[in-house]
Design an enzyme around this catalytic site. Structure first.
Site, PDB file in Angstrom:
ATOM      1  NE  ARG A 107       7.047 -17.367  -9.271  1.00  0.00           N
ATOM      2  CZ  ARG A 107       5.859 -17.724  -8.273  1.00  0.00           C
ATOM      3  NH1 ARG A 107       4.770 -16.786  -8.283  1.00  0.00           N
ATOM      4  NH2 ARG A 107       5.622 -18.606  -7.697  1.00  0.00           N
ATOM      5  CE  LYS A 142      -0.703   9.422  -6.563  1.00  0.00           C
ATOM      6  NZ  LYS A 142      -0.862   9.594  -5.214  1.00  0.00           N
ATOM      7  CD  GLU A 204      -5.268  18.367  -6.226  1.00  0.00           C
ATOM      8  OE1 GLU A 204      -5.297  17.316  -6.601  1.00  0.00           O
ATOM      9  OE2 GLU A 204      -4.198  19.280  -5.995  1.00  0.00           O
TER      10      GLU A 204
END
Length: 301
Positions: A107, A142, A204
């Protein structure tokens, strides 16, 4: 038979830490109670890892490391390599040795293999969608805590490109930095004074007006014989027509700039953004919203 991972994977201290943490989580202090009580200690078997769907392989090193951490005597042979395309029914790897060991590792090995292959597979979809443009598909920070190294490698296996690895290897000034830093111009002035000539800087911007302020700042520096501060511009949450406008302004700039696009990018919007002239399209969903690839393990005793 070989116990090395498929090509394109490399064992690392980070991988060993991930595998040990995952196995400890699964085995605790008591180990695999079910297998120990149901499978004879001397039972041998061969297990086949099979892909149940289409995708792109990644994570073979993690699966190999898991099996070997449980039992170094297991033999693993990979039929597919990292970055290979998978079809439903494809044999991916064969594992042979102690049946108990194979079941105990199963697993954890498949969890890592499926998660990383899911990332490579979705990355590949985006890469195919922008084929024929100059845009590169890029990951973000992320990522799953503790798995960044493996997840970013999976992006590479899917044909994507890595963004900065962490907060330490490049400067990316986002809207919160600008807000808390007193505005765009004060932030640019601090960067000009302190960032250093070997450090890459990306800013940004949310509007074309911010972009023009940034460009004008470096134009003035260039006219004074000084090096520009900014190497890349991130156009955040802009529609394709706004990206095209931004790209046209950037192309008139006297210094080369990379144009990155991010924010709300999906399979429906990525082509239009690429055609608008983006050099890089960063997509957090490559790693934070991935679907685990379906692998099966069939055991023969």
């Amino acid at each position: 038979m070989t116990t090395t991972p498929p090509a394109g994977n490399v064992f690392s201290p980070g991988l060993d830490r991930v595998v040990q943490t995952a196995l400890t989580e699964d085995l605790g202090l008591g180990g695999d109670l079910t297998t120990r009580l149901t499978v004879p200690e001397d039972a041998l078997g061969t297990a086949y890892i099979v892909s149940r769907e289409e995708g792109v392989l990644s994570g073979g090193d993690a699966a190999t490391a898991t099996f070997l951490a449980v039992d170094p005597s297991l033999q693993i042979e990979w039929a597919k390599q990292a970055g290979d395309k998978l079809a439903a029914g494809d044999l991916v790897a064969t594992v042979s040795g102690s049946a108990r060991s194979v079941l105990t590792a199963e697993r954890t090995a498949l969890n890592l293999l499926g998660h990383l292959t899911g990332i490579a597979s979705r990355t590949s979809v985006f890469v195919d969608l922008v084929d024929g443009t100059k845009a590169r598909i890029v990951d973000t920070r992320k990522t799953t805590p503790g798995l960044r190294e493996l997840e970013k490698r999976a992006v590479l296996h899917g044909g994507g490109t890595n963004h900065r690895f962490g907060l330490y290897d490049a400067i990316l000034v986002k809207d919160n930095h600008i807000g808390l830093g007193g505005g765009l111009l004060p932030v640019l002035q601090r960067l000009a004074a302190d960032s250093g000539h070997l450090v890459r800087v990306e800013i940004e911007v949310d509007t074309i007006e911010q972009l023009d302020t940034l460009l004008a700042f470096d134009v003035e520096r260039i006219e004074q014989g000084l090096a520009p501060v900014v190497h890349a511009v991130l156009l955040d949450n802009m529609e394709a027509w706004q990206v095209a406008t931004g790209v046209s302004h950037i192309r008139r700039h006297p210094a080369p700039l990379i144009t990155e696009v991010s924010g709300g990018v999906d399979e429906e919007t990525v082509q239009e953004l690429a055609r608008a002239g983006a050099d890089a399209i960063s997509i957090g969903a490559l790693t934070h919203s991935v679907t685990c690839h379906d692998f099966g393990l069939d055991l023969q005793v």
